[in-house]
Scaffold this motif. Structure first.
Motif, PDB file in Angstrom:
ATOM      1  N   GLU A 245       0.832  -1.205   0.000  1.00 51.77           N
ATOM      2  CA  GLU A 245       0.000   0.000   0.000  1.00 51.77           C
ATOM      3  C   GLU A 245       0.870   1.260   0.000  1.00 51.77           C
ATOM      4  O   GLU A 245       0.583   2.234  -0.712  1.00 51.77           O
ATOM      5  N   VAL A 246       1.922   1.251   0.818  1.00 54.10           N
ATOM      6  CA  VAL A 246       2.816   2.414   0.888  1.00 54.10           C
ATOM      7  C   VAL A 246       3.413   2.701  -0.486  1.00 54.10           C
ATOM      8  O   VAL A 246       3.517   3.869  -0.907  1.00 54.10           O
ATOM      9  N   ARG A 247       3.805   1.671  -1.189  1.00 57.45           N
ATOM     10  CA  ARG A 247       4.432   1.860  -2.506  1.00 57.45           C
ATOM     11  C   ARG A 247       3.485   2.454  -3.526  1.00 57.45           C
ATOM     12  O   ARG A 247       3.925   3.012  -4.537  1.00 57.45           O
ATOM     13  N   THR A 248       2.199   2.347  -3.266  1.00 53.85           N
ATOM     14  CA  THR A 248       1.217   2.945  -4.174  1.00 53.85           C
ATOM     15  C   THR A 248       0.698   4.275  -3.638  1.00 53.85           C
ATOM     16  O   THR A 248      -0.266   4.837  -4.166  1.00 53.85           O
ATOM     17  N   GLY A 249       1.326   4.776  -2.548  1.00 51.43           N
ATOM     18  CA  GLY A 249       0.971   6.088  -2.031  1.00 51.43           C
ATOM     19  C   GLY A 249      -0.170   6.103  -1.038  1.00 51.43           C
ATOM     20  O   GLY A 249      -0.697   7.182  -0.730  1.00 51.43           O
ATOM     21  N   ARG A 250      -0.522   4.935  -0.490  1.00 54.86           N
ATOM     22  CA  ARG A 250      -1.627   4.876   0.486  1.00 54.86           C
ATOM     23  C   ARG A 250      -1.078   4.566   1.874  1.00 54.86           C
ATOM     24  O   ARG A 250      -0.158   3.767   2.018  1.00 54.86           O
ATOM     25  N   TRP A 251      -1.692   5.154   2.904  1.00 56.47           N
ATOM     26  CA  TRP A 251      -1.156   5.012   4.248  1.00 56.47           C
ATOM     27  C   TRP A 251      -2.103   4.351   5.247  1.00 56.47           C
ATOM     28  O   TRP A 251      -1.712   4.065   6.387  1.00 56.47           O
ATOM     29  N   MET A 252      -3.324   4.048   4.865  1.00 59.68           N
ATOM     30  CA  MET A 252      -4.291   3.497   5.813  1.00 59.68           C
ATOM     31  C   MET A 252      -3.845   2.151   6.386  1.00 59.68           C
ATOM     32  O   MET A 252      -3.965   1.906   7.593  1.00 59.68           O
ATOM     33  N   SER A 253      -3.318   1.268   5.541  1.00 58.89           N
ATOM     34  CA  SER A 253      -2.854  -0.038   6.033  1.00 58.89           C
ATOM     35  C   SER A 253      -1.669   0.117   6.979  1.00 58.89           C
ATOM     36  O   SER A 253      -1.543  -0.617   7.963  1.00 58.89           O
ATOM     37  N   MET A 254      -0.791   1.070   6.682  1.00 58.44           N
ATOM     38  CA  MET A 254       0.334   1.345   7.576  1.00 58.44           C
ATOM     39  C   MET A 254      -0.174   1.802   8.938  1.00 58.44           C
ATOM     40  O   MET A 254       0.309   1.344   9.980  1.00 58.44           O
ATOM     41  N   ARG A 255      -1.137   2.712   8.948  1.00 57.73           N
ATOM     42  CA  ARG A 255      -1.689   3.189  10.214  1.00 57.73           C
ATOM     43  C   ARG A 255      -2.304   2.036  11.005  1.00 57.73           C
ATOM     44  O   ARG A 255      -2.064   1.886  12.217  1.00 57.73           O
ATOM     45  N   THR A 256      -3.088   1.211  10.326  1.00 55.31           N
ATOM     46  CA  THR A 256      -3.730   0.077  11.003  1.00 55.31           C
ATOM     47  C   THR A 256      -2.698  -0.884  11.565  1.00 55.31           C
ATOM     48  O   THR A 256      -2.793  -1.341  12.715  1.00 55.31           O
ATOM     49  N   LEU A 257      -1.682  -1.193  10.755  1.00 55.17           N
ATOM     50  CA  LEU A 257      -0.638  -2.125  11.190  1.00 55.17           C
ATOM     51  C   LEU A 257       0.073  -1.605  12.431  1.00 55.17           C
ATOM     52  O   LEU A 257       0.253  -2.337  13.413  1.00 55.17           O
ATOM     53  N   LEU A 258       0.475  -0.346  12.412  1.00 51.96           N
ATOM     54  CA  LEU A 258       1.227   0.190  13.545  1.00 51.96           C
ATOM     55  C   LEU A 258       0.357   0.317  14.780  1.00 51.96           C
ATOM     56  O   LEU A 258       0.833   0.125  15.903  1.00 51.96           O
ATOM     57  N   THR A 259      -0.905   0.626  14.598  1.00 58.34           N
ATOM     58  CA  THR A 259      -1.821   0.701  15.743  1.00 58.34           C
ATOM     59  C   THR A 259      -1.965  -0.654  16.418  1.00 58.34           C
ATOM     60  O   THR A 259      -2.112  -0.745  17.643  1.00 58.34           O
ATOM     61  N   GLU A 260      -1.870  -1.716  15.628  1.00 63.02           N
ATOM     62  CA  GLU A 260      -2.054  -3.076  16.151  1.00 63.02           C
ATOM     63  C   GLU A 260      -0.754  -3.734  16.594  1.00 63.02           C
ATOM     64  O   GLU A 260      -0.768  -4.854  17.100  1.00 63.02           O
ATOM     65  N   THR A 261       0.374  -3.053  16.412  1.00 64.81           N
ATOM     66  CA  THR A 261       1.663  -3.643  16.781  1.00 64.81           C
ATOM     67  C   THR A 261       1.834  -3.618  18.298  1.00 64.81           C
ATOM     68  O   THR A 261       1.737  -2.563  18.925  1.00 64.81           O
ATOM     69  N   ALA A 262       2.106  -4.795  18.876  1.00 65.03           N
ATOM     70  CA  ALA A 262       2.020  -4.937  20.326  1.00 65.03           C
ATOM     71  C   ALA A 262       3.355  -4.818  21.056  1.00 65.03           C
ATOM     72  O   ALA A 262       3.377  -4.402  22.220  1.00 65.03           O
ATOM     73  N   SER A 263       4.461  -5.198  20.428  1.00 63.20           N
ATOM     74  CA  SER A 263       5.744  -5.216  21.137  1.00 63.20           C
ATOM     75  C   SER A 263       6.684  -4.158  20.578  1.00 63.20           C
ATOM     76  O   SER A 263       6.613  -3.799  19.397  1.00 63.20           O
ATOM     77  N   TRP A 264       7.596  -3.694  21.429  1.00 62.48           N
ATOM     78  CA  TRP A 264       8.561  -2.698  20.976  1.00 62.48           C
ATOM     79  C   TRP A 264       9.503  -3.274  19.936  1.00 62.48           C
ATOM     80  O   TRP A 264       9.909  -2.569  19.009  1.00 62.48           O
ATOM     81  N   SER A 265       9.870  -4.530  20.064  1.00 57.74           N
ATOM     82  CA  SER A 265      10.779  -5.118  19.078  1.00 57.74           C
ATOM     83  C   SER A 265      10.128  -5.162  17.702  1.00 57.74           C
ATOM     84  O   SER A 265      10.757  -4.822  16.690  1.00 57.74           O
ATOM     85  N   GLN A 266       8.862  -5.539  17.655  1.00 59.08           N
ATOM     86  CA  GLN A 266       8.158  -5.578  16.371  1.00 59.08           C
ATOM     87  C   GLN A 266       7.890  -4.160  15.858  1.00 59.08           C
ATOM     88  O   GLN A 266       7.993  -3.893  14.648  1.00 59.08           O
ATOM     89  N   TRP A 267       7.576  -3.253  16.751  1.00 59.65           N
ATOM     90  CA  TRP A 267       7.369  -1.847  16.378  1.00 59.65           C
ATOM     91  C   TRP A 267       8.644  -1.279  15.743  1.00 59.65           C
ATOM     92  O   TRP A 267       8.598  -0.608  14.712  1.00 59.65           O
ATOM     93  N   THR A 268       9.771  -1.547  16.371  1.00 59.27           N
ATOM     94  CA  THR A 268      11.044  -1.050  15.846  1.00 59.27           C
ATOM     95  C   THR A 268      11.294  -1.593  14.446  1.00 59.27           C
ATOM     96  O   THR A 268      11.653  -0.845  13.521  1.00 59.27           O
ATOM     97  N   GLN A 269      11.103  -2.893  14.285  1.00 62.14           N
ATOM     98  CA  GLN A 269      11.390  -3.518  12.993  1.00 62.14           C
ATOM     99  C   GLN A 269      10.423  -3.056  11.914  1.00 62.14           C
ATOM    100  O   GLN A 269      10.824  -2.728  10.794  1.00 62.14           O
ATOM    101  N   ARG A 270       9.154  -2.967  12.237  1.00 64.59           N
ATOM    102  CA  ARG A 270       8.156  -2.569  11.238  1.00 64.59           C
ATOM    103  C   ARG A 270       8.341  -1.110  10.812  1.00 64.59           C
ATOM    104  O   ARG A 270       8.243  -0.793   9.622  1.00 64.59           O
ATOM    105  N   THR A 271       8.604  -0.221  11.761  1.00 68.50           N
ATOM    106  CA  THR A 271       8.778   1.184  11.384  1.00 68.50           C
ATOM    107  C   THR A 271      10.024   1.360  10.519  1.00 68.50           C
ATOM    108  O   THR A 271      10.043   2.189   9.601  1.00 68.50           O
TER     109      THR A 271
END
Length: 328
Positions: free
Chosen positions: A26-52
């Motif tokens: 989605e990001v590569r096509t210029g959309r950010w909604m999936s990114m927002r949803t993914l980060l909102t649902e990310t539970a651990s700092w290790s996964q948050w660090t890696q995903r961001t």
């Protein structure tokens, strides 16, 4: 993608994280909604660090995070991603010796500093500041020449590392950013400081921590600086200390961690080290864990042209096949 059936692997920055893969598309096509949803649902700092980190690499060439922040200026994930993207752009500019490097560095520092206040319990803004420290090659900034916690280590951005660690102890990326800072100090080729840091970090890490893999990254860097792709240098991997490092990482990290916690990059470094050390049984177990999630590093450094990823894939496949064929 491949299974262990001889098919050629292809690098996927999301690795086994299917939700991250969707957001990247989605990001590569210029959309950010999936990114927002993914980060909102990310539970651990290790996964948050890696995903961001992965999302920022994809978003850095777009305006997608800027659009998100304009739409939701009070969104903490958007503020953190803004810092991530700004840092990624500054680092890319520095690698390319771009004329706007200083400007982008300043913008990235301001964005990361703002993120420390917007998300005070988050290690990522501090990881961002730590990543920027490597641009201060002469260590002119006070925060980049703090005395080390270990007498044998040099002054550096230890306070930034400590801030990240306070929020997420043994944060993997924070320690890799510190290692890159020390690689930058060793421009003349000497890596004693990096060796000392990697050993110090691994010795202090709990069982199952990815920091046990850090010494393998230093060994790859030493090999790369020595010229790489030379039969005479193969002894670099079978030396007693190299074998010991590979086996320690296998026993202290791989055997004590779970699949979701393992970075594909760490797995590839470990498989590479075990194969090079002729520890074929252990290497095959790591190759099995890699599955389809090949990473070009460190395999590109075993080729005649590090920019030719096809050669790196060939080396990976040869190493995997040889390990499977020669294990007891």
């Amino acid at each position: 993608m491949m299974a262990r059936d001889g098919a050629r692997p292809a690098y996927d920055p999301a690795g086994p994280d299917a939700a991250l893969r969707t957001a990247l598309q989605e990001v590569r096509t210029g959309r950010w909604m999936s990114m927002r949803t993914l980060l909102t649902e990310t539970a651990s700092w290790s996964q948050w660090t890696q995903r961001t980190q992965v999302l920022a690499a994809a978003a850095a060439g777009t305006d997608v995070v800027r659009a998100w922040l304009a739409e939701e200026p009070d969104s903490v994930p958007a503020v953190v991603m803004h810092a991530r993207v700004a840092v990624e752009r500054a680092l890319r500019a520095a690698r390319g010796d771009h004329r706007r490097t200083q400007e982008l560095w300043h913008e990235a520092w301001l964005a990361a500093d703002a993120a420390t206040r917007a998300s005070p319990h988050d290690p990522v803004p501090w990881v961002c500041l730590l990543a920027l420290a490597r641009l201060d090659r002469e260590q002119r900034w006070d925060e980049h020449r703090i005395p080390a916690p270990e007498p044998m280590l040099p002054p550096g951005p230890w306070g930034l590392l400590a801030q990240a660690g306070k929020r997420d102890p043994y944060n993997r990326e924070a320690h890799h950013r510190m290692l890159q800072f020390l690689f930058g100090r060793a421009a003349s080729g000497r890596l004693a400081e990096a060796v000392g840091f990697a050993q110090w970090a691994a010795d202090g890490a709990p069982p199952g921590s990815a920091l046990h893999v850090l010494p393998l990254y230093v060994r790859v860097e030493r090999y790369r600086r020595a010229g790489g792709h030379d039969a005479a240098l193969d002894l670099h991997w079978v030396a007693e200390d190299a074998t010991r490092e590979a086996r320690r990482a296998f026993h202290n990290w791989f055997e004590l961690s779970t699949a979701p916690e393992r970075s594909p990059l760490d797995l590839n470094h470990l498989a590479h080290a075990l194969w090079g050390a002729l520890q074929f049984a252990e290497a095959t177990r790591v190759f099995d864990a890699i599955g389809p999630y090949y990473a070009p590093l460190p395999w590109v450094h075993r080729t005649s042209d590090p920019s030719d990823h096809a050669q790196a894939v060939d080396v990976f496949l040869q190493a995997r096949s040889r390990s499977a064929a020669q294990r007891p």
